[in-house]
Design a protein around this motif. Structure first.
Motif, short mmCIF file in Angstrom:
data_model
loop_
_atom_site.label_atom_id
_atom_site.label_comp_id
_atom_site.label_asym_id
_atom_site.label_seq_id
_atom_site.Cartn_x
_atom_site.Cartn_y
_atom_site.Cartn_z
N ILE A 470 47.86 39.34 48.41
CA ILE A 470 47.90 40.30 47.32
C ILE A 470 46.90 39.94 46.22
O ILE A 470 46.55 40.78 45.40
CB ILE A 470 49.35 40.42 46.79
CG1 ILE A 470 49.47 41.59 45.83
CG2 ILE A 470 49.82 39.12 46.17
CD1 ILE A 470 49.34 42.92 46.50
N SER A 471 46.39 38.73 46.26
CA SER A 471 45.49 38.33 45.17
C SER A 471 44.29 39.25 45.15
O SER A 471 43.67 39.54 46.16
CB SER A 471 45.09 36.87 45.36
OG SER A 471 43.72 36.71 45.40
N GLY A 472 44.00 39.76 43.98
CA GLY A 472 42.88 40.69 43.84
C GLY A 472 43.29 42.14 44.01
O GLY A 472 42.51 43.03 43.73
N VAL A 774 34.17 38.42 51.40
CA VAL A 774 34.13 39.83 51.80
C VAL A 774 35.40 40.54 51.32
O VAL A 774 35.36 41.62 50.74
CB VAL A 774 33.97 39.97 53.32
CG1 VAL A 774 34.01 41.42 53.74
CG2 VAL A 774 32.67 39.33 53.77
N LYS A 775 36.54 39.87 51.53
CA LYS A 775 37.80 40.43 51.05
C LYS A 775 37.77 40.62 49.55
O LYS A 775 38.14 41.66 49.02
CB LYS A 775 38.93 39.43 51.35
CG LYS A 775 39.70 39.69 52.60
CD LYS A 775 40.95 38.84 52.57
CE LYS A 775 41.07 38.04 53.84
NZ LYS A 775 42.29 37.26 53.92
N TRP A 776 37.32 39.57 48.89
CA TRP A 776 37.32 39.57 47.43
C TRP A 776 36.47 40.73 46.91
O TRP A 776 36.92 41.51 46.06
CB TRP A 776 36.78 38.22 46.95
CG TRP A 776 36.70 38.06 45.47
CD1 TRP A 776 37.74 37.81 44.62
CD2 TRP A 776 35.53 38.16 44.67
NE1 TRP A 776 37.27 37.73 43.34
CE2 TRP A 776 35.92 37.94 43.33
CE3 TRP A 776 34.17 38.39 44.94
CZ2 TRP A 776 35.02 37.95 42.28
CZ3 TRP A 776 33.28 38.40 43.89
CH2 TRP A 776 33.69 38.19 42.57
N VAL A 777 35.28 40.88 47.46
CA VAL A 777 34.38 41.93 46.98
C VAL A 777 34.97 43.31 47.31
O VAL A 777 34.99 44.20 46.47
CB VAL A 777 32.98 41.78 47.61
CG1 VAL A 777 32.13 43.01 47.34
CG2 VAL A 777 32.30 40.54 47.07
N ARG A 778 35.47 43.48 48.53
CA ARG A 778 36.01 44.78 48.90
C ARG A 778 37.13 45.19 47.96
O ARG A 778 37.25 46.33 47.57
CB ARG A 778 36.56 44.75 50.31
CG ARG A 778 35.48 44.99 51.31
CD ARG A 778 36.11 45.45 52.62
NE ARG A 778 35.15 45.22 53.68
CZ ARG A 778 35.46 44.63 54.82
NH1 ARG A 778 36.69 44.23 55.05
NH2 ARG A 778 34.55 44.45 55.73
#
Ligand SMILES: *[C@@H]1O[C@H](CO)[C@@H](O)[C@H](O)[C@H]1NC(C)=O
Ligand SMILES: *[C@@H]1O[C@H](CO)[C@@H](O)[C@H](O)[C@H]1NC(C)=O
Ligand SMILES: *[C@@H]1O[C@H](CO)[C@@H](O)[C@H](O)[C@H]1NC(C)=O
Ligand SMILES: *[C@@H]1O[C@H](CO)[C@@H](O)[C@H](O)[C@H]1NC(C)=O
Ligand SMILES: *[C@@H]1O[C@H](CO)[C@@H](O)[C@H](O)[C@H]1NC(C)=O
Ligand SMILES: *[C@@H]1O[C@H](CO)[C@@H](O)[C@H](O)[C@H]1NC(C)=O
Ligand SMILES: *[C@@H]1O[C@H](CO)[C@@H](O)[C@H](O)[C@H]1NC(C)=O
Ligand SMILES: *[C@@H]1O[C@H](CO)[C@@H](O)[C@H](O)[C@H]1NC(C)=O
Ligand SMILES: *[C@@H]1O[C@H](CO)[C@@H](O)[C@H](O)[C@H]1NC(C)=O
Ligand SMILES: *[C@@H]1O[C@H](CO)[C@@H](O)[C@H](O)[C@H]1NC(C)=O
Length: 852
Positions: A470-472, A774-778
């Motif tokens: 869930i972070s982000g 990639v997750k973080w940016v998306r």
């Protein structure tokens, strides 16, 4: 004899005089035509009587022998021409095609061209032509093709147009035509293509004499303002293949036999009108129809069962209507069906198991209906599925849908637990299970997915939320689940005790791991030492064999002796790396490959030679290699600045944007070279910022490329599989696709570009931030509209726009679907265009403020 000779001489003189004369006059005609044209880009520079080039070879000109050469076609599209279109061109006696499309001619329709009485094609599309169609348009009696689309032509279509009876193509699309259509269309009996689309002011009924156009193959009337009913006469358009009436104001019912009479129809689009009533039973001809779009109308009643006979149907769209009844089973097993959209209707019934036969099915949207069933087991077999959303009340496992990107089952009455098997779907990115009645915990495995959307709000879920899941993401994705707990939620897992215990446990585990790691290092070091001694002896026994591709003055003994703990600089999945000073003072890098296949020395030599022959400024040179029975030493050139990875990972990493952009361009060029320019074509297969070395000028060079051809595929795969740490550089399809592809390299490149844009490591070490980049940016880009938050705050705002563009390129490269990623060449071009946009103010390669 003599007279005969003289005669023939005279005749040939006369002939050549005429030929020369006609030739020079055609050139003159062209030059006169050119004189009135404004040619801002000097695109017609070859048009000159001074040039040695024959005028038939001038830009845009085509000639045929008639029997002397004559101009028959002038094609001057896309040259940014403007000015006058002079009728002098009509003096060319054989001119039949004139194409001035995609220019900036800013004049009324050049009626004087009707003097060109041999003209068959006049293409003025995509210019700035304005004004009405004059009634004298009838003078173009010989025209077969008239294309005025994409201009500012306005006013009514004049009746006199009806005399253009030879027309085969009439395109007046994307203009400002207005009023209603004159009743002359029945005269165009030769017409094959009629396009009146995108004329918003064309407020007209559909003339019923369209029905007389028996040769018409394409009737394109979309996005104008046609109103009234579809005339019954349309059923006699026997040659029609494409009928597009979408986005108009049409009312009434579809003529009963429209679909069944138009035997050649491949595409029927009636969407976004106000059509009503039931769908005709024979809505499609049996074999031909590929695209059927009826969405956003007022249709009611069921989908006729005959749809199961439309065996070539690929796209079926009936969303946003009032359709109801059982969804026909046969639709689900059509062999070529790719897209089914039926959301916002009142369909009921179920999706049958036979959907497993729909081997091409990619996208299904059924939300806001009254389906009663569970997701059928059969759907789980459809490998091509990439998006599924539905109002259903059962969640079945979708194990085989390895391409599923988006799954939305919001607002249903799903019960039970979230199936943990969802975490086996390697490319699942959008998951919306909100507004259901799901219970139980959130499966831990979902943490492994690169989810950009994970909405489970308003269910009955309970337990601790896996933090990295869930972070982000906004907390609202979890709301309405009173029994969920975790950081950031109103319920922060009140049982503090276990929480501390877990924290304690974590520390303990960490400590244990550290100890183990320390021990491991010791053991490795000891092992290395022993091994080293051993190999030294062996080397003296001559079991090392070495090949240099460059003159290196070093013996294998010196080499092996030099490789020790002092000279070791790092290690990758394939082995350790050493930096060695040669007796000559030169430095080299040595990579020691331990795990490799059983190639003969000869074939190994051939493979490494293939790699060593690469000469490119962005690829590290292989200088030579040595092999013993249990390892290969690859000798590379040494680069002083180390790797890009080291640079990014160093605290306080500041590298100005123009330097980063040049690094990105260099890396992209190196990859493009490997993939396409070098023979044989190679894949890098292990691109990451640690494998990008920088020379003194920050020019990047790729290393560790194509190791698969040295160590062999099996060893390569097993080594890669063991290296989880850099898995975030691997494209998601690596999980299910055995074959390495260019697109996988493109993905890895995208990750590197994200690192450059954000200044973040691809994989954060601290568990609190353990989102891969990639997750973080998306998540940032998707949810908070916060592309700006992704950009490295250490870079000045003046570069922001460019960084956003680069971010866009990186997002494209890291697209979930491999086929959506650009090629490396496209990436190079896109990045270079960013660079040229910026380089004009200051193009300094020196003096960047670099603080490391
Ligand atoms: C080119 O043609 C123009 C007019 O047709 C003429 O004035 C000019 O002298 C010609 N130039 C040469 C180099 O023949
Ligand atoms: C046009 O150029 C081609 C090759 O450059 C040449 O073969 C041909 O003869 C030229 N045509 C004329 C009419 O000069
Ligand atoms: C295209 O032509 C217009 C008008 O002649 C001119 O203003 C513009 O600069 C030209 N564009 C290019 C790219 O040459
Ligand atoms: C007119 O020219 C444009 C640009 O080349 C082309 O796309 C279009 O198909 C042409 N129109 C016709 C009717 O051929
Ligand atoms: C339609 O064609 C007929 C001949 O077939 C011709 O007499 C008539 O004038 C044409 N209609 C118009 C409006 O030009
Ligand atoms: C349809 O007709 C209505 C009024 O009857 C008008 O407001 C609307 O703009 C029309 N829509 C189109 C797409 O022509
Ligand atoms: C069907 O629709 C798709 C998507 O709009 C389009 O790409 C395709 O060319 C169409 N096929 C036909 C035969 O019109
Ligand atoms: C559901 O579909 C109906 C039409 O059948 C439509 O009127 C309604 O607005 C849709 N509801 C939502 C939430 O989209
Ligand atoms: C998440 O689901 C809830 C409930 O269906 C909805 O209100 C919300 O808009 C959803 N959020 C997003 C971003 O889709
Ligand atoms: C959800 O499930 C609970 C029991 O598990 C039940 O009492 C409740 O009615 C259900 N709600 C809906 C909307 O189905």
């Amino acid at each position: 004899m003599a007279t005969a000779c003289t005669y023939s001489l005279i005749i040939s003189l006369i002939l050549s005089f005429f030929i020369l004369n006609s030739a020079s006059s055609e050139a003159d005609i062209l030059l006169t035509f050119k004189a009135s044209i404004e040619d801002s880009k000097n695109a017609l520079s070859s048009w000159s009587n001074a040039s040695a080039t024959h005028y038939c070879n001038w830009t845009g000109i085509a000639c045929v022998s008639t029997p002397s050469l004559s101009v028959t076609s002038l094609n001057l599209q896309s040259l940014n021409l403007s000015g006058e279109i002079s009728s002098s061109i009509c003096e060319l006696p054989y001119l039949s095609h004139l194409n001035l499309a995609d220019n900036v001619f800013n004049k009324p329709i050049p009626l004087h061209l009707s003097e060109c009485n041999t003209l068959e094609t006049l293409n003025l599309s995509n210019n700035l032509i304005w004004g009405p169609i004059p009634s004298q348009i009838s003078q173009f009696g010989s025209l077969k093709v008239l294309d005025l689309s994409g201009n500012h032509v306005e006013g009514k279509i004049p009746e006199s147009m009806g005399s253009l009876q030879n027309l085969e193509v009439l395109n007046l699309g994307s203009n400002l035509l207005s009023g209603s259509l004159p009743a002359v269309f029945g005269n165009f009996t030769e017409l094959v293509v009629l396009d009146l689309s995108q004329n918003a002011y064309l407020v007209s009924e559909l003339p019923s004499d369209f029905g007389k156009l028996e040769k018409l193959e394409q009737l394109l009337l979309q996005r104008s303002s046609f109103y009234g009913e579809i005339p019954d006469s349309f059923v006699s358009l026997r040659s029609l293949t494409i009928l597009d009436l979408s986005q108009n104001n049409l009312t009434g019912e579809i003529p009963q036999t429209l679909g069944s009479s138009l035997k050649k129809l491949v595409s029927l689009d009636l969407s976004q009108n106000m059509l009503l009533g039931p769908l005709p039973n024979g809505i499609c001809n049996e074999k031909g129809l590929i695209n059927l779009s009826l969405h956003t109308n007022l249709f009611s009643g069921p989908i006729p069962n005959s749809i199961s006979g439309c065996i070539n149907l690929e796209r079926f769209q009936v969303q946003n209507n009032g359709l109801f009844g059982d969804f026909p089973d046969g639709l689900w097993s059509l062999p070529k069906i790719k897209l089914i959209r039926a959301e916002n209707n009142r369909f009921s019934g179920e999706i049958p198991d036979s959907v497993s036969k729909a081997a091409q099915l990619e996208q299904v949207q059924l939300d806001n209906n009254s389906f009663t069933s569970r997701i059928p087991q059969g759907l789980g077999m459809v490998k091509s599925l990439y998006r599924f959303s539905a109002s259903l009340n059962g969640l079945y496992e979708l194990k085989k849908c390895r391409k599923l990107v988006s799954l939305s089952l919001a607002d249903n009455s799903l019960t039970g637990e979230i199936p943990p098997s969802l975490s086996d779907l390697p490319v699942l990115t959008y998951l919306d299970l909100s507004d259901n009645n799901l219970s139980g915990p959130i499966p831990q495995g979902l943490q492994n997915l690169k989810l950009a959307l994970f909405n489970v709000s308003f269910n009955q879920l309970s337990g601790r939320v896996p933090f990295s899941l869930i972070s982000g993401l906004p907390a609202s994705f979890l709301e309405g689940n009173p029994e969920l707990c975790g950081p950031g939620l109103s319920n922060s897992c009140s049982d503090d005790q276990p929480r501390h215990r877990t924290a304690g446990l974590a520390t303990l585990t960490y400590a244990l791991i550290s100890v183990a790691f320390g021990l491991g290092t010791l053991i490795v070091a000891a092992g290395f030492f022993l091994y080293h001694r051993y190999s030294k002896q062996r080397s003296q026994m001559g079991s090392w064999r070495m090949i240099f591709f460059y003159p290196l003055r070093v013996t294998e003994h010196e080499l092996v002796m030099g490789m020790n703990e002092m000279s070791a600089v790092g290690s990758g999945a394939f082995g350790r790396v050493y930096i060695l000073g040669l007796p000559s003072g030169e430095l080299v890098a040595i990579k020691k490959l331990v795990n490799y296949g059983s190639q003969s020395f000869k074939s190994l030599k051939a493979e490494i030679r293939t790699l060593a022959k690469i000469r490119h400024k962005n690829i590290v040179k292989i200088l030579g290699f040595c092999r013993s029975d249990d390892s290969i030493l690859l000798i590379y050139e040494f680069l002083q600045k180390g790797s890009l990875g080291d640079l990014i990972h160093r605290p306080g990493f500041v590298l100005q944007w123009d330097v980063r952009l040049r690094i990105a361009i260099g890396v992209a060029q190196g990859l493009a070279y490997l993939q396409k320019d070098y023979a044989p074509h190679l894949l890098h297969r292990n691109l990451k910022s640690n494998n990008i070395l920088l020379d003194a000028d920050f020019e990047p060079k790729l290393t560790d490329f194509a190791l698969d051809i040295i160590v062999g595929e099996a060893a390569f795969q097993s080594t890669m599989a063991s290296e989880t740490a850099s898995s975030c550089y691997n494209a998601p399809e690596c999980g299910y696709s055995k074959k390495a592809t260019e697109q996988m390299d493109v993905y890895s490149f995208g990750v590197v570009l994200l690192e450059l844009v954000s200044g973040r490591k691809a994989e954060q070490a601290e568990p609190a931030e353990s989102l891969d980049i990639v997750k973080w940016v998306r998540r940032k880009v998707n949810i908070t509209n916060g592309a700006y938050q992704v950009l490295d705050p250490n870079i000045s705002e003046s570069s922001q726009q460019e960084m956003l563009w680069a971010l866009e390129i990186a997002m494209g490269c890291t697209s979930v679907m491999p086929e959506k990623r650009p090629s490396m060449f496209e990436v190079v071009r896109a990045l270079q265009s960013l660079d040229s946009r910026t380089s004009f103010p200051s193009n300094t390669s020196e003096g960047h403020s670099i603080s490391l």
